[in-house]
Write a protein that holds these residues in place. Structure first.
Motif, PDB file in Angstrom:
ATOM      1  N   SER A 190      38.321  30.157  40.232  1.00  0.00           N
ATOM      2  CA  SER A 190      39.477  29.840  41.052  1.00  0.00           C
ATOM      3  C   SER A 190      40.040  31.123  41.625  1.00  0.00           C
ATOM      4  O   SER A 190      39.788  32.225  41.119  1.00  0.00           O
ATOM      5  CB  SER A 190      40.544  29.093  40.243  1.00  0.00           C
ATOM      6  N   GLY A 191      40.809  30.988  42.690  1.00  0.00           N
ATOM      7  CA  GLY A 191      41.421  32.156  43.297  1.00  0.00           C
ATOM      8  C   GLY A 191      42.040  31.800  44.627  1.00  0.00           C
ATOM      9  O   GLY A 191      41.898  30.662  45.111  1.00  0.00           O
ATOM     10  N   ALA A 192      42.719  32.765  45.242  1.00  0.00           N
ATOM     11  CA  ALA A 192      43.271  32.558  46.573  1.00  0.00           C
ATOM     12  C   ALA A 192      42.138  32.190  47.534  1.00  0.00           C
ATOM     13  O   ALA A 192      41.008  32.667  47.388  1.00  0.00           O
ATOM     14  CB  ALA A 192      43.986  33.817  47.045  1.00  0.00           C
ATOM     15  N   GLY A 193      42.460  31.330  48.516  1.00  0.00           N
ATOM     16  CA  GLY A 193      41.417  30.847  49.410  1.00  0.00           C
ATOM     17  C   GLY A 193      40.629  31.952  50.069  1.00  0.00           C
ATOM     18  O   GLY A 193      39.391  31.977  50.024  1.00  0.00           O
ATOM     19  N   ARG A 194      41.327  32.920  50.680  1.00  0.00           N
ATOM     20  CA  ARG A 194      40.626  33.996  51.383  1.00  0.00           C
ATOM     21  C   ARG A 194      39.934  34.946  50.414  1.00  0.00           C
ATOM     22  O   ARG A 194      38.933  35.575  50.765  1.00  0.00           O
ATOM     23  CB  ARG A 194      41.601  34.745  52.297  1.00  0.00           C
ATOM     24  N   GLU A 195      40.441  35.031  49.205  1.00  0.00           N
ATOM     25  CA  GLU A 195      39.779  35.831  48.170  1.00  0.00           C
ATOM     26  C   GLU A 195      38.407  35.230  47.844  1.00  0.00           C
ATOM     27  O   GLU A 195      37.403  35.948  47.766  1.00  0.00           O
ATOM     28  CB  GLU A 195      40.668  35.866  46.923  1.00  0.00           C
ATOM     29  N   LEU A 196      38.355  33.918  47.657  1.00  0.00           N
ATOM     30  CA  LEU A 196      37.070  33.270  47.381  1.00  0.00           C
ATOM     31  C   LEU A 196      36.164  33.291  48.599  1.00  0.00           C
ATOM     32  O   LEU A 196      34.938  33.362  48.466  1.00  0.00           O
ATOM     33  CB  LEU A 196      37.299  31.825  46.923  1.00  0.00           C
ATOM     34  N   LEU A 197      36.756  33.228  49.789  1.00  0.00           N
ATOM     35  CA  LEU A 197      35.964  33.275  51.019  1.00  0.00           C
ATOM     36  C   LEU A 197      35.160  34.561  51.102  1.00  0.00           C
ATOM     37  O   LEU A 197      34.057  34.584  51.654  1.00  0.00           O
ATOM     38  CB  LEU A 197      36.888  33.146  52.229  1.00  0.00           C
ATOM     39  N   ASN A 198      35.710  35.636  50.521  1.00  0.00           N
ATOM     40  CA  ASN A 198      35.038  36.938  50.553  1.00  0.00           C
ATOM     41  C   ASN A 198      34.302  37.260  49.260  1.00  0.00           C
ATOM     42  O   ASN A 198      33.761  38.361  49.120  1.00  0.00           O
ATOM     43  CB  ASN A 198      36.067  38.036  50.852  1.00  0.00           C
ATOM     44  N   ASP A 199      34.285  36.312  48.331  1.00  0.00           N
ATOM     45  CA  ASP A 199      33.602  36.532  47.057  1.00  0.00           C
ATOM     46  C   ASP A 199      32.088  36.442  47.253  1.00  0.00           C
ATOM     47  O   ASP A 199      31.595  35.439  47.767  1.00  0.00           O
ATOM     48  CB  ASP A 199      34.068  35.484  46.041  1.00  0.00           C
ATOM     49  N   PRO A 200      31.325  37.461  46.855  1.00  0.00           N
ATOM     50  CA  PRO A 200      29.871  37.447  47.084  1.00  0.00           C
ATOM     51  C   PRO A 200      29.163  36.231  46.473  1.00  0.00           C
ATOM     52  O   PRO A 200      28.241  35.679  47.075  1.00  0.00           O
ATOM     53  CB  PRO A 200      29.388  38.745  46.436  1.00  0.00           C
ATOM     54  N   LYS A 201      29.598  35.803  45.288  1.00  0.00           N
ATOM     55  CA  LYS A 201      28.932  34.670  44.640  1.00  0.00           C
ATOM     56  C   LYS A 201      29.231  33.364  45.369  1.00  0.00           C
ATOM     57  O   LYS A 201      28.362  32.504  45.491  1.00  0.00           O
ATOM     58  CB  LYS A 201      29.363  34.586  43.177  1.00  0.00           C
ATOM     59  N   VAL A 202      30.467  33.203  45.850  1.00  0.00           N
ATOM     60  CA  VAL A 202      30.809  32.010  46.623  1.00  0.00           C
ATOM     61  C   VAL A 202      30.047  32.017  47.941  1.00  0.00           C
ATOM     62  O   VAL A 202      29.525  30.986  48.383  1.00  0.00           O
ATOM     63  CB  VAL A 202      32.331  31.942  46.865  1.00  0.00           C
TER      64      VAL A 202
END
Length: 252
Positions: free
Chosen positions: A232-244
Motif C-alpha cells: 500500500s502507499g500513496a497513489g503516485r508513490e506506487l505509480l513510480n514503484d519499480p515492482k508495481v
C-alpha cells in the motif's frame, strides 16, 4: 509476483476514517477467494484497490457493500460495525457499490432505472433534486430518459450505472471497474468524473485494472494479490514503484 510481505501492507492513509476494513476473508465452494483484505478510506479521499484478474477485488467490495457475507473479518462504516448487514441497509447508511458490468435494468427506461435507486429511504425526500443532479452530470441520460436502458451504448450504460449510485446520495461510492470495455475517450471522461464527485465531497473506493490512470488520481492505494493486501502507499508513490511498474504497468 509478490510485491511485499503482508506484514508491511495496508499501513493506511492519514485522515478521519469513513470505512475501515480488517482481515476480510471469503470462500467460493471451499476455495479461498479472499484471505486478508485490510484497508481504510478516509473521509473525502479517493482510495484505489488494484490487482490482477482473480486477485479478489470484486469479492472484497461485494463484502463491504453487503452483497456477500464474509467468512471472517470486520467492516466499520463511520465508526459503526456493519459486518454482515444486508446490502439495502448498507446503502441506507450511505455506502453504495456500482458493480462491475453495469447491471442496469435492461427493460426499464433510463428514468425508471434512476427512480428505483432514488427511492431508498435516505434519498427519497430529495428525489427530484437528485434526478436533476444526475441529468446535469450526464446530459446524455437526460436526452435518453424515455429510452430503454438495454438500447444504450456501453458508455451510456456506465453513466446510468453511476447515476443510479448517485441517486442513493452516497457518502462513500465504490466503483468496480467503471472503465471496463469503454473507449479511451470515455475512460478519460470516467476518471474526470471520479475527480469531480470527490471534489463535491463524496469519498471514493475505486477498483480498477486501468492501473496507470487509477494511481494518478488516487490519494492512496492498496495492492491485492491472491486475496491478500500485499502493498500500500500513496497513489503516485506506487505509480513510480519499480515492482508495481513491472507487475501491472508492463514496465521493467
Amino acid at each position: 509476483m509478490t510485491l511485499s510481505s503482508p506484514a508491511t501492507a495496508a499501513k493506511g492513509v492519514s485522515g478521519d476514517p469513513l470505512l475501515t476494513v480488517s482481515g476480510l476473508a471469503y470462500d467460493y465452494a471451499g476455495m479461498g477467494a479472499v484471505a486478508d483484505c485490510t484497508l481504510e478510506v478516509p473521509k473525502g479521499r479517493i482510495v484505489a484497490l488494484i490487482g490482477g484478474n482473480g486477485a479478489g477485488k470484486t469479492t472484497s467490495v461485494k463484502m463491504i457493500a453487503g452483497a456477500l457475507r464474509p467468512r471472517r473479518g470486520t467492516i466499520r462504516f463511520d465508526g459503526s460495525e456493519v459486518t454482515g448487514l444486508p446490502a439495502h441497509r448498507v446503502v441506507d447508511l450511505g455506502l453504495c457499490l456500482v458493480p462491475e458490468g453495469r447491471l442496469v435494468f435492461q427493460h426499464l427506461t433510463v428514468y425508471e432505472n434512476l427512480l428505483v435507486s432514488g427511492h431508498v429511504s435516505r434519498a427519497r425526500t430529495q428525489l427530484q433534486q437528485n434526478l436533476d443532479r444526475v441529468f446535469a452530470l450526464f446530459p446524455r441520460l437526460g436526452e435518453r430518459k424515455a429510452q430503454n436502458a438495454g438500447s444504450l451504448s456501453g458508455g451510456e450504460q456506465q453513466m446510468l450505472a453511476i447515476g443510479r449510485g448517485l441517486m442513493t446520495m452516497p457518502r462513500l461510492l465504490i466503483l468496480d471497474e467503471p472503465s471496463l470495455g469503454l473507449s479511451p475517450m470515455l475512460v478519460s471522461t470516467i476518471f474526470s468524473l471520479v475527480r469531480k464527485l470527490n471534489e463535491e465531497g463524496i469519498s471514493v473506493l475505486l477498483v480498477e485494472q486501468n492501473v496507470h490512470q487509477t494511481l494518478a488520481i488516487a490519494d492512496y492505494a492498496y495492492v491485492l494479490e491472491k486475496g491478500r493486501v500485499v502493498q500500500s502507499g500513496a497513489g503516485r508513490e506506487l505509480l513510480n514503484d519499480p515492482k508495481v511498474k513491472e507487475a501491472y504497468l508492463g514496465l521493467a
